[in-house]
Enzyme design. Structure first.
Site, PDB file in Angstrom:
ATOM      1  N   ASN A   1      54.232  41.062  43.232  1.00 28.13           N
ATOM      2  CA  ASN A   1      52.874  41.294  42.726  1.00 28.13           C
ATOM      3  C   ASN A   1      52.295  42.541  43.418  1.00 28.13           C
ATOM      4  OD1 ASN A   1      49.989  41.238  42.662  1.00 28.13           O
ATOM      5  ND2 ASN A   1      50.071  39.133  41.942  1.00 28.13           N
TER       6      ASN A   1
ATOM      7  N   ARG B   1      42.273  41.384  36.452  1.00 26.04           N
ATOM      8  CA  ARG B   1      41.113  40.486  36.570  1.00 26.04           C
ATOM      9  C   ARG B   1      39.980  40.975  35.692  1.00 26.04           C
ATOM     10  NH1 ARG B   1      41.442  36.870  41.244  1.00 26.04           N
ATOM     11  NH2 ARG B   1      39.307  36.326  40.725  1.00 26.04           N
TER      12      ARG B   1
ATOM     13  N   GLU C   1      53.726  27.557  36.960  1.00 24.94           N
ATOM     14  CA  GLU C   1      53.834  28.122  38.304  1.00 24.94           C
ATOM     15  C   GLU C   1      53.015  27.230  39.216  1.00 24.94           C
ATOM     16  OE1 GLU C   1      53.641  32.353  38.769  1.00 24.94           O
ATOM     17  OE2 GLU C   1      52.750  32.192  40.759  1.00 24.94           O
TER      18      GLU C   1
HETATM   19  N1  PXP Z   1      50.950  33.749  41.481  1.00 27.07           N
HETATM   20  C1  PXP Z   1      49.712  33.737  40.928  1.00 27.07           C
HETATM   21  C2  PXP Z   1      49.518  33.005  39.641  1.00 27.07           C
HETATM   22  C3  PXP Z   1      48.632  34.426  41.520  1.00 27.07           C
HETATM   23  O1  PXP Z   1      47.414  34.399  40.961  1.00 27.07           O
HETATM   24  C4  PXP Z   1      48.878  35.173  42.701  1.00 27.07           C
HETATM   25  C5  PXP Z   1      47.776  35.967  43.318  1.00 27.07           C
HETATM   26  O2  PXP Z   1      47.390  36.985  42.459  1.00 27.07           O
HETATM   27  C6  PXP Z   1      50.189  35.171  43.227  1.00 27.07           C
HETATM   28  C7  PXP Z   1      51.192  34.432  42.602  1.00 27.07           C
HETATM   29  C8  PXP Z   1      50.544  35.946  44.451  1.00 27.07           C
HETATM   30  O3  PXP Z   1      49.857  35.441  45.549  1.00 27.07           O
HETATM   31  P1  PXP Z   1      49.903  36.217  46.926  1.00 27.07           P
HETATM   32  O4  PXP Z   1      49.298  37.565  46.683  1.00 27.07           O
HETATM   33  O5  PXP Z   1      49.109  35.366  47.846  1.00 27.07           O
HETATM   34  O6  PXP Z   1      51.361  36.337  47.324  1.00 27.07           O
END
Ligand code: PXP
Length: 251
Positions: free
Chosen positions: A11, A49, A155
């Site tokens: 991400n 977002r 998820e």
């Molecule tokens: N999965 C989802 C659905 C999320 O909303 C996020 C945060 O945007 C993540 C994974 C990744 O989370 P992190 O940034 O805490 O690793």
């Protein structure tokens, strides 16, 4: 039977957070995505977002055009986001709850409460060829609701587990991990593909990799933070190694 391969979705939202802090063009999240793929990411995840605080519309369009691995579009279940997803056509879309005041996605979707709306959106996105997942709490109720919607993927929100570990609450952490383990097993029984994410680091990714039903992790904040110290490529290689090590226990 050995556990299936565990994919790593990286991400890149927080590369955009840093970019936006100065309002310019750098650091470029698309460059980070290309580097992540070179270092072994199996896919790229980005959350557009509603307030555009990090990823922007043009980032999504560029990611779709420029990356060679699957793009996972995290999005609120709104008409605006559905329209953008249908226009962008990412490989996957992950429906998440969104509150403007939150710092990050704080909980899973209220799948039962928003059942009808989520069903319409899931069907529409799936019909357009996307692999649709629902970001849910690791609860059996949420899984049953996801099944009744016809979601092919869920998820599991790992935030409560990771937070408990961060705060040294071992008993709570064990309880939360137990919920994740039970939910992952139930997802497999229901024929739903199981992913997990939120707050994961090397240690928690290694641990969750031991659950054979989990086939994808989506990780952002920790990796972008680690990149400050070891570089993004190295952070991803270390994460991959941690996941592979955890997977060997499952296999
Ligand atoms: N999965 C989802 C659905 C999320 O909303 C996020 C945060 O945007 C993540 C994974 C990744 O989370 P992190 O940034 O805490 O690793």
């Amino acid at each position: 039977m050995s556990a299936p391969f565990l994919r790593l979705g990286v991400n890149i939202d927080h590369v955009a957070t840093v970019r936006n802090a100065r309002g310019g063009a750098v650091p470029d999240p698309v460059r980070a995505a290309l580097l992540a793929i070179e270092a072994g990411a199996d896919g790229i995840t980005a959350h557009l977002r509603e307030d555009r605080r990090h990823i922007r519309d043009e980032d999504m369009a560029r990611l779709k055009r420029e990356i060679s691995r699957p793009l996972n579009f995290e999005m609120a279940a709104t008409d605006e986001m559905v329209a953008i997803a249908l226009h962008t056509r990412p490989h996957a879309s992950c429906l998440v709850p969104e509150k403007r005041s939150e710092r990050t996605t704080e909980g899973g979707l209220d799948v039962a409460g928003a059942h009808d709306r989520l069903k319409v959106i899931t069907t529409e996105l799936a019909r357009a060829g996307m692999r649709v997942s629902l970001f849910i709490e690791p609860s059996l109720d949420a899984l049953e609701a996801a099944k009744s919607i016809g979601a092919p993927v869920v998820e599991l929100h790992t935030g409560a587990w990771c937070d408990a570990l961060t705060h040294g609450q071992q008993e709570k952490a064990d309880h939360e991990f137990g919920r994740i383990r039970v939910a992952a097993a139930r997802a497999a029984e229901l024929g739903i593909e199981c992913h997990a994410g939120h707050g994961l680091d090397y240690a928690t990714a290694r641990k969750i990799a031991s659950l054979p039903q989990v086939v994808e992790l989506n990780i952002g904040h920790f990796l972008i933070g680690e990149a400050i110290f070891v570089g993004l490529g190295e952070a991803i290689r270390r994460m991959r190694a941690a996941m592979d090590e955890g997977r060997r226990v499952a296999g």
